[in-house]
Design a protein around this motif. Structure first.
Motif, mmCIF file in Angstrom:
data_model
loop_
_atom_site.group_PDB
_atom_site.id
_atom_site.type_symbol
_atom_site.label_atom_id
_atom_site.label_comp_id
_atom_site.label_asym_id
_atom_site.label_seq_id
_atom_site.Cartn_x
_atom_site.Cartn_y
_atom_site.Cartn_z
ATOM 1 N N GLY A 169 0.815 -0.834 -0.016
ATOM 2 C CA GLY A 169 -0.036 -0.031 -0.074
ATOM 3 C C GLY A 169 0.766 1.311 -0.099
ATOM 4 O O GLY A 169 0.387 2.303 0.565
ATOM 5 N N PHE A 170 1.969 1.127 -0.703
ATOM 6 C CA PHE A 170 2.818 2.340 -0.565
ATOM 7 C C PHE A 170 2.299 3.683 -1.005
ATOM 8 O O PHE A 170 1.853 3.570 -2.288
ATOM 9 N N ARG A 171 2.368 4.723 -0.539
ATOM 10 C CA ARG A 171 1.753 5.930 -0.973
ATOM 11 C C ARG A 171 2.934 7.026 -0.654
ATOM 12 O O ARG A 171 3.714 7.215 0.035
ATOM 13 N N ALA A 172 2.880 8.200 -1.756
ATOM 14 C CA ALA A 172 3.752 9.317 -1.806
ATOM 15 C C ALA A 172 3.012 10.365 -2.432
ATOM 16 O O ALA A 172 2.423 10.197 -3.377
ATOM 17 N N SER A 173 3.484 11.643 -1.926
ATOM 18 C CA SER A 173 2.900 12.906 -2.686
ATOM 19 C C SER A 173 1.272 12.602 -2.804
ATOM 20 O O SER A 173 0.574 13.183 -3.945
ATOM 21 N N GLY A 174 0.567 11.929 -1.921
ATOM 22 C CA GLY A 174 -0.932 12.104 -1.767
ATOM 23 C C GLY A 174 -1.319 11.057 -2.899
ATOM 24 O O GLY A 174 -2.579 10.707 -3.198
ATOM 25 N N ARG A 175 -0.608 10.158 -3.400
ATOM 26 C CA ARG A 175 -0.998 8.853 -4.319
ATOM 27 C C ARG A 175 -0.642 7.768 -3.857
ATOM 28 O O ARG A 175 0.384 7.416 -3.264
ATOM 29 N N GLU A 176 -1.421 6.717 -4.253
ATOM 30 C CA GLU A 176 -0.924 5.378 -4.058
ATOM 31 C C GLU A 176 -0.421 4.584 -5.193
ATOM 32 O O GLU A 176 -0.800 4.508 -6.260
ATOM 33 N N PHE A 177 0.835 4.305 -4.931
ATOM 34 C CA PHE A 177 1.611 3.700 -6.066
ATOM 35 C C PHE A 177 1.221 2.207 -6.056
ATOM 36 O O PHE A 177 1.542 1.911 -7.285
ATOM 37 N N PHE A 178 1.297 1.456 -5.072
ATOM 38 C CA PHE A 178 1.168 0.114 -5.088
ATOM 39 C C PHE A 178 -0.055 -0.213 -4.254
ATOM 40 O O PHE A 178 -0.109 0.158 -3.074
ATOM 41 N N LYS A 179 -0.709 -1.298 -4.645
ATOM 42 C CA LYS A 179 -1.915 -1.472 -3.894
ATOM 43 C C LYS A 179 -1.352 -2.411 -2.595
ATOM 44 O O LYS A 179 -0.430 -3.064 -2.595
ATOM 45 N N SER B 237 -1.678 1.211 -9.123
ATOM 46 C CA SER B 237 -2.454 2.249 -8.642
ATOM 47 C C SER B 237 -2.340 3.636 -9.265
ATOM 48 O O SER B 237 -1.619 3.791 -10.258
ATOM 49 N N THR B 238 -2.762 4.726 -8.465
ATOM 50 C CA THR B 238 -2.939 6.041 -9.033
ATOM 51 C C THR B 238 -1.540 6.576 -9.441
ATOM 52 O O THR B 238 -1.443 7.332 -10.338
ATOM 53 N N GLY B 239 -0.488 6.018 -8.657
ATOM 54 C CA GLY B 239 0.873 6.712 -9.036
ATOM 55 C C GLY B 239 1.560 5.608 -10.074
ATOM 56 O O GLY B 239 2.886 6.283 -10.599
ATOM 57 N N THR B 240 0.997 4.711 -10.574
ATOM 58 C CA THR B 240 1.552 3.913 -11.645
ATOM 59 C C THR B 240 1.003 3.493 -12.845
ATOM 60 O O THR B 240 1.630 2.748 -13.678
ATOM 61 N N TRP B 241 -0.340 4.038 -12.921
ATOM 62 C CA TRP B 241 -0.753 4.044 -14.311
ATOM 63 C C TRP B 241 -0.064 4.788 -15.113
ATOM 64 O O TRP B 241 0.436 5.837 -14.977
ATOM 65 N N PRO B 242 -0.066 4.097 -16.437
ATOM 66 C CA PRO B 242 0.693 4.856 -17.459
ATOM 67 C C PRO B 242 -0.107 6.415 -17.679
ATOM 68 O O PRO B 242 0.487 7.365 -17.841
ATOM 69 N N SER B 243 -1.376 6.546 -17.522
ATOM 70 C CA SER B 243 -1.919 7.846 -17.699
ATOM 71 C C SER B 243 -1.450 8.985 -16.639
ATOM 72 O O SER B 243 -1.521 10.228 -17.057
ATOM 73 N N PHE B 244 -0.665 8.642 -15.482
ATOM 74 C CA PHE B 244 -0.229 9.331 -14.645
ATOM 75 C C PHE B 244 1.315 9.590 -14.721
ATOM 76 O O PHE B 244 1.734 10.357 -14.895
ATOM 77 N N ALA B 245 1.737 8.490 -14.822
ATOM 78 C CA ALA B 245 3.345 8.193 -14.942
ATOM 79 C C ALA B 245 3.795 8.638 -16.131
ATOM 80 O O ALA B 245 5.027 9.415 -16.200
ATOM 81 N N ARG B 246 3.019 8.646 -17.353
ATOM 82 C CA ARG B 246 3.705 9.036 -18.773
ATOM 83 C C ARG B 246 2.811 10.028 -19.270
ATOM 84 O O ARG B 246 2.929 10.600 -20.490
ATOM 85 N N GLY B 247 1.467 10.296 -18.675
ATOM 86 C CA GLY B 247 0.761 11.392 -19.432
ATOM 87 C C GLY B 247 -0.204 10.798 -20.368
ATOM 88 O O GLY B 247 -1.102 11.488 -21.083
ATOM 89 N N ILE B 248 -0.225 9.320 -20.676
ATOM 90 C CA ILE B 248 -1.304 8.916 -21.683
ATOM 91 C C ILE B 248 -1.513 7.686 -21.352
ATOM 92 O O ILE B 248 -0.961 6.912 -20.172
ATOM 93 N N THR B 249 -2.663 6.821 -21.913
ATOM 94 C CA THR B 249 -2.922 5.489 -21.908
ATOM 95 C C THR B 249 -2.380 4.857 -22.777
ATOM 96 O O THR B 249 -2.238 5.162 -24.157
#
Length: 551
Positions: free
Chosen positions: A155-165, A480-492
């Motif tokens: 459940g790692f979180r940073a900067s208000g986002r969950e990176f891993f479930k 999770s929210t910090g590791t989806w391509p749409s957040f990490a790279r700005g696209i799907t």
């Protein structure tokens, strides 16, 4: 005197066993009986304190492999098969807490009863593990479960986002898959996340010095930092590896998969780097320390590939042969990658030749090519088969697609992706053409890109395929929210510009897995979504939807 005799008894009996013609079963019964008579059961008391932390098993038609970890160190470990055949374990750490067994010359298609024995004491309840059928034997059906990207802190979180479930979410996905009774499980890449970017510990918080200072300090305190001036087997480096692996692998898997053969294919993060190519750092090809760290982590925590090009247990390329019904060809696209423009490779020349040979020669009813990096999809990453990159409108020249840069743009080939190698696409063409020309059922599935999806490739570059090739993104477990391509790279993630393909299942940023059902007449993929895109909506990791696609 009795206590001294008790301590000496196992060694004395061992000497007797080595010099006399006693069966293993007789020896164990004699040892247990004499010990119990002399000590009133005292000898077995210590077994209550020893705990098995995790067990991961694998198989071929003639071999079994088991890798495990213990709560306490022990000087010797044995794996007892069917109460009469003992195999000595190999300690893979300096303490005696991590052990590996490889058992050769077994009967095909046979279920073996396995029992762990430490210093002549049974330390864990017996379980079963079955060898595969002979490669050419008639088999009616097979189920293969596959997923990708299971690593990361709980459940790692940073900067208000969950990176891993959270682990519970991931374990619920595992339980959903195991409830379908798969015969084989394949975990594709990114079994751990601990990106070093050439340093001694993760430089987290790429764009914030404050986050780097506080979170980086926390990680050093909790896990330590590598000493690159020492070997990975040094006390310092082994401790760091074990702290990472104990959390991200042992605590996550536990003993859930002990009776289901599971195969681990490595990718970039398993070498302790993200595949980055930026002006200040290029993370691949992996350096010597990263390669050794990968191998050490693998030996500590999960079984090797048993069926490989050279016949020896390996970690990069291998196959799964299950009777006459299935041959799966697995390939690491990170560990042996090279640069060199049109000569560059993601898979070594030797491994490519072996893969091409197997694709051509295999007589299995269903054949799958299983690379760690997907064919048919792009997220604009550097180490991809494809030149697509995320760029802003009007961009020209060379573009660096830095992870978590906040760049707003779209995928394009109108600009040049920094340090991308044409040879990667040329190798892609050779492999894809070989799969397309294969007679009978054949398909591709892979991981890495944090999404689930399916498509049918019609054309690649200037190459018209003889037959369409279906390719699947099997689904991540921990994104999770910090590791989806749409957040990490700005696209799907989507289809590359160089490919013409038909969408079979829309690309979705959801966790899940794919179950491949194979029988003598047909094959289909069951794509199972378990949600988890938004950590606030209450997804538990249980199945939310499923769709079947004919292969």
């Amino acid at each position: 005197r009795i206590l001294i005799l008790l301590r000496l008894l196992p060694n004395k009996l061992s000497r007797i066993y080595k010099t006399q013609l006693y069966s293993r079963r007789t020896f164990l019964k004699l040892s247990a009986a004499l010990t119990a008579i002399l000590a009133g059961g005292f000898f077995f008391k210590g077994s209550k304190d020893q705990k098995v932390k995790h067990i991961l098993s694998s198989a071929s038609h003639e071999k079994l492999a088991v890798t495990l970890s213990l709560s306490q160190a022990t000087s010797e470990m044995g794996l007892l098969l069917d109460d009469d055949y003992m195999v000595k374990g190999i300690s893979t750490d300096s303490e005696g807490k991590h052990w590996q067994f490889i058992v050769n010359n077994l009967s095909p298609n046979k279920s073996y009863k396995l029992q762990l024995v430490s210093e002549n004491v049974n330390i864990y309840k017996a379980w079963s593990l079955k060898t595969f059928p002979e490669p050419h034997s008639e088999i009616d059906s097979l189920k293969v479960m596959s997923f990708t990207c299971p690593g990361g802190g709980d459940g790692f979180r940073a900067s208000g986002r969950e990176f891993f479930k959270p682990f519970k979410f991931r374990q619920n996905i595992f339980e959903e898959g195991l409830s379908k009774n798969p015969d084989i499980v394949i975990s594709i890449g990114d079994h751990v996340y601990w990106d070093l970017r050439g340093q001694d510990s993760p430089p987290v918080g790429r764009n914030s010095k404050l986050i780097k200072f506080f979170l980086g300090g926390y990680l050093r305190l909790r896990y330590g930092a590598f000493n690159r001036n020492e070997t990975v087997n040094s006390i310092v480096n082994e401790k760091v590896l074990k702290r990472i692996g104990n959390e991200q692998i042992a605590s996550l898997y536990g003993t859930k998969f002990k009776s289901v053969p599971i195969f681990f294919i490595p990718d970039d993060h398993d070498y302790f780097e993200n595949d980055d190519a930026e002006e200040e750092i290029v993370t691949f090809p992996a350096d010597k320390f990263s390669k050794y760290a990968f191998r050490k982590m693998a030996d500590l925590f999960y079984p090797p590939l048993l069926d490989t090009p050279d016949g020896e247990p390996g970690r990069h390329t291998g196959r799964i042969r299950y009777g006459n019904i299935f041959e799966g060809l697995m390939a690491d696209c990170a560990g042996n990658m090279t640069l060199g423009n049109d000569k560059a490779l993601l898979i070594s020349n030797e491994d490519e030749n072996w893969l091409m040979s197997r694709i051509k020669k295999s007589r299995a009813k269903h054949l799958a090519f299983i690379p760690s990096h997907p064919l048919g999809y792009t997220a604009g990453k550097w180490r991809e088969w494809y030149p697509d990159v995320v760029a802003e409108d009007g961009a020209t020249g060379v573009v660096v697609n830095e992870l978590l840069s906040g760049l707003q743009g779209s995928l394009t080939t109108n600009v040049n992706k920094y340090l991308w190698q044409e040879g990667w696409f040329l190798q892609h063409q050779r492999l894809l053409s070989s799969v397309a020309e294969r007679k009978g059922s054949r398909f591709i599935f892979s991981g890495d890109i944090h999404a689930i999806g399916a498509s049918s490739i019609i054309k690649s570059g200037q190459m018209n395929l003889k037959k369409r090739v279906k390719t699947f993104l099997v689904g991540p477990v921990s994104s999770s929210t910090g590791t989806w391509p749409s957040f990490a790279r700005g696209i799907t993630a989507s289809s590359p510009e160089h490919l013409e393909s038909y969408q079979l299942y829309p690309t979705k940023e959801e966790n899940g897995f794919t179950l491949f059902h194979l029988d003598n007449e047909k094959a289909f993929a069951e794509i199972i979504s378990c949600g988890g895109h938004d950590p606030e909506n209450g997804d538990s990791g249980r199945m939310k939807s499923r769709e079947r696609i004919l292969i």
